[in-house]
Design a protein around this motif. Structure first.
Motif, PDB file in Angstrom:
ATOM      1  N   VAL A   1       0.973  -1.202   0.219  1.00 55.11           N
ATOM      2  CA  VAL A   1      -0.021  -0.021   0.010  1.00 55.11           C
ATOM      3  C   VAL A   1       0.973   1.225  -0.016  1.00 55.11           C
ATOM      4  N   ASP A   2       0.424   2.209  -0.918  1.00 59.48           N
ATOM      5  CA  ASP A   2       1.191   3.397  -1.108  1.00 59.48           C
ATOM      6  C   ASP A   2       0.480   4.221  -0.138  1.00 59.48           C
ATOM      7  N   LEU A   3       1.089   4.749   1.039  1.00 58.95           N
ATOM      8  CA  LEU A   3       0.417   5.493   2.328  1.00 58.95           C
ATOM      9  C   LEU A   3       0.113   7.018   1.738  1.00 58.95           C
ATOM     10  N   GLU A   4       0.887   7.442   0.954  1.00 58.58           N
ATOM     11  CA  GLU A   4       0.510   8.803   0.288  1.00 58.58           C
ATOM     12  C   GLU A   4      -0.567   9.015  -0.641  1.00 58.58           C
ATOM     13  N   GLU A   5      -0.582   7.994  -1.391  1.00 58.99           N
ATOM     14  CA  GLU A   5      -1.699   7.672  -2.485  1.00 58.99           C
ATOM     15  C   GLU A   5      -3.069   7.367  -1.721  1.00 58.99           C
ATOM     16  N   ALA A   6      -2.930   6.515  -0.645  1.00 54.98           N
ATOM     17  CA  ALA A   6      -3.927   6.070   0.128  1.00 54.98           C
ATOM     18  C   ALA A   6      -4.682   7.461   0.773  1.00 54.98           C
ATOM     19  N   ILE A   7      -3.758   8.064   1.612  1.00 53.39           N
ATOM     20  CA  ILE A   7      -4.221   9.122   2.206  1.00 53.39           C
ATOM     21  C   ILE A   7      -4.753  10.477   1.175  1.00 53.39           C
ATOM     22  N   ARG A   8      -4.176  10.546  -0.102  1.00 54.67           N
ATOM     23  CA  ARG A   8      -4.716  11.690  -0.921  1.00 54.67           C
ATOM     24  C   ARG A   8      -5.913  11.158  -1.467  1.00 54.67           C
ATOM     25  N   ALA A   9      -6.255   9.887  -1.673  1.00 59.15           N
ATOM     26  CA  ALA A   9      -7.503   9.335  -2.293  1.00 59.15           C
ATOM     27  C   ALA A   9      -8.454   9.382  -1.410  1.00 59.15           C
ATOM     28  N   LYS A  10      -8.229   9.182  -0.001  1.00 62.60           N
ATOM     29  CA  LYS A  10      -9.627   9.189   0.778  1.00 62.60           C
ATOM     30  C   LYS A  10      -9.542  10.823   1.544  1.00 62.60           C
ATOM     31  N   TYR A  11      -8.570  11.462   1.959  1.00 61.91           N
ATOM     32  CA  TYR A  11      -8.793  12.789   2.766  1.00 61.91           C
ATOM     33  C   TYR A  11      -8.196  13.990   1.928  1.00 61.91           C
ATOM     34  N   GLY A  12      -7.746  13.627   0.454  1.00 64.22           N
ATOM     35  CA  GLY A  12      -7.294  14.808  -0.092  1.00 64.22           C
ATOM     36  C   GLY A  12      -8.231  15.924  -0.592  1.00 64.22           C
TER      37      GLY A  12
END
Ligand SMILES: [Zn+2]
Length: 99
Positions: free
Chosen positions: A69-80
């Motif tokens: 899992v790419d954390l940066e991508e995950a956070i951007r997708a969910k909270y960005g």
């Protein structure tokens, strides 16, 4: 340091050991660190809290590496784009709702 840089740092430092330990064992370590953070938040000094936050984040990055899992991508997708519940920032969800 970005989340990508954090994951790279942890992968370089511990990737081989993490891969050998696997998800289950790594998750146990992560949860142990979460418990230590709880203790530091309850009764620890600021310096102890700083160390425990670093440990929890490092073990979370480790789990993400093992899981691919790419954390940066995950956070951007969910909270960005704002709160996942209401889509706003700051959040305007009611206090009984989770976000
Ligand atoms: Zn909200």
């Amino acid at each position: 340091m970005t989340l990508n840089q954090l994951q790279d740092l942890i992968r370089t430092m511990y990737g081989a050991k993490d891969g050998a330990r696997g998800m289950d064992g790594t998750f146990m370590w992560f949860m142990e660190e979460v418990g230590e953070l709880a203790g530091a938040l309850r009764g620890g000094s600021h310096d102890e809290r700083v160390l425990e936050f670093a440990d929890v984040l490092a073990w979370l990055a480790t789990l993400a590496n093992i899981a691919g899992v790419d954390l940066e991508e995950a956070i951007r997708a969910k909270y960005g784009a704002g709160c996942p519940g209401c889509g706003r920032s700051p959040c305007i969800c009611g206090t009984v709702e989770k976000p």
